[in-house]
Design an enzyme around this catalytic site. Sequence first.
Site, PDB file in Angstrom:
ATOM      1  N   ASP A 480      53.935  75.806  35.202  1.00  0.00           N
ATOM      2  CA  ASP A 480      54.216  76.807  34.411  1.00  0.00           C
ATOM      3  C   ASP A 480      54.636  76.011  33.274  1.00  0.00           C
ATOM      4  OD1 ASP A 480      54.177  79.158  33.089  1.00  0.00           O
ATOM      5  OD2 ASP A 480      55.913  79.892  34.146  1.00  0.00           O
ATOM      6  N   GLU A 489      46.867  76.879  29.823  1.00  0.00           N
ATOM      7  CA  GLU A 489      45.883  77.336  28.647  1.00  0.00           C
ATOM      8  C   GLU A 489      45.188  78.700  29.154  1.00  0.00           C
ATOM      9  OE1 GLU A 489      43.596  75.842  24.783  1.00  0.00           O
ATOM     10  OE2 GLU A 489      43.290  74.468  26.772  1.00  0.00           O
TER      11      GLU A 489
END
Length: 584
Positions: A480, A489
């Site tokens: 994360d 992404e």
Amino acid sequence: MTLLASFASAQIRPEQVYQPPPASSGAASQQSNLTNGVNPQYADLLGNALWFYDAQRSGALPDDNRVSWRNSSCENDGSLNNTDLSGGWYDAGDYVKATYPLCWTMTSIAWSALSFGSAYQRSSQDAYLDSTLRWGLDWLSKTHSDKDTLWVFVGNPTVDNQYWSGDQNIPDPRTSYSVTRQNPGTDAFASCAAAFAAATYLYSEGAASLPTSTNGAQLGGVSSIRNRTYSDALLRHADGLWDLAINSSPKQVYSMASPTAGQSYPSSDYESDLAFAGLWMTLAKGDASYANQGLAFYPQGNNAFASVNTALNWDRKTAALPVLATQIAQLNTSLGLSISRFQTDAEFYFDNLLNNKMADVSQTKGGLYWWKGDSDGASLNPALNAAFIADLYSGLATTSAKTTAYRSLADSQVDYFLGDNNYNGPFIVGQHPNSPQNPHSAMASGGSDITNINGSPPKELHVLYGAVVGGPDKNDRFFDLRDDYPQTEIALDYNAPLIAAAVSRIARNVTKDPPYTLSSGGANVASGRPTDAAYPARKHGLATGAQIAIAVVVLVVFFGAAGGIAWWQRERLRWWYRERKMGL
């Protein structure tokens, strides 16, 4: 001759404006109560997934824009080339617009609507399906405003990928890149023809549900969005692009014709695109000659699919071919397509996947299917696309045992994605308190310091509801981190199989809550340093500047030496390109 671009606002309006609920709504302490027979958790999954596309919009935003923190942007796209390429969507976490992967996204959404479209009206999301499709299709119409040209990329890859800030100061004007009849991009022409053909049929007045079982159940199609005028306009583009794909010479991937455009999304082949487009053209026009032309590029020979092990994505559609062909053959027997041939091929693919007989395909300890080379760049996407086609095909299998096995395959991957995983949460932003908090998105982050993406600002400024992230690594670890683009992404094509999973479960009357509702406690965010393209091994303490210089030199030498034969290394090219962007 200039083609008339077909622009139209959505023909239906939602009875009530949908806005994503707070993430806490995903932490249900008990089984959800159904609303009109629909589990509200799946209704919200679908609603959030479509809302994400609104958040990615480019161009002049409409008066009914639902994303309060978004602004009109890049309204001059195409002006340097004396054409109008404003609108559409930003492809991923930055601001480029890419036609080739977008076409797969549009086709996938239309395909799932044709197979499980009853879910849209039942969950009051049909108006948002309509507006999402039209936003993408209207922009694709602009990319094909001239009969001999397809614009395949908008943006300067180097400049746009170095810009990390909001949507108000995107470097402008931006370069656009095209392929033409004289300098073809066979794969892009065909993929775009497929998108228009699939949407043509979905919007047509006579659209029938694509079968997902042998018992005659009708789960697909969305009657409320049918529009003959719009369907006819889409078909004109499909016809023109099919002509470009099948008749222009030489046949070649679009990155050969436009290397700069192909940097972000290099293509591996054009054959699977031609076969895929031929099937969709047959469905749209009710004419088997298109399938026969396309199937000349289908894997040939007895048991050809026994050795097919490619992942399904925007690049390669091979795995999808026998599934779509089986659906069309069952829907319309007068076309003369051999359903047994395609069932055999589809079942080779799924049986080999289930029995661990695919080269370079394995499973993580948590159960996520992993394609070497494809999953390393975005682990969830290949697995969810496999779940999509297994879900479509399971009810068409030749035995009940295979139906059960393929359904389990699909459900296992979707459930992993939705929270049955080591991370202890769904890999969808804003769906649950344990959802990813730091998606790699220049727009949503609120930052402007590309050298400090993780810390500026410490907390993501905007919640990018419904965005599917790249996913965990091969050890089921999810870090994360905003700059860890393989994991965090977001992208247009990542959301398409989420939509397919949500509408399937709604259409099939699945009442059991998704796994994330059972996630208690915090997310199991991995500690330490990731090991992927965003965090390559650092030797001898090389400084960031030195690493950038080395990456640039490697790129220059690589492209200079390899030239046109390097396009097939799609993931490596994309990783190296992204490394330069991240300054690592």
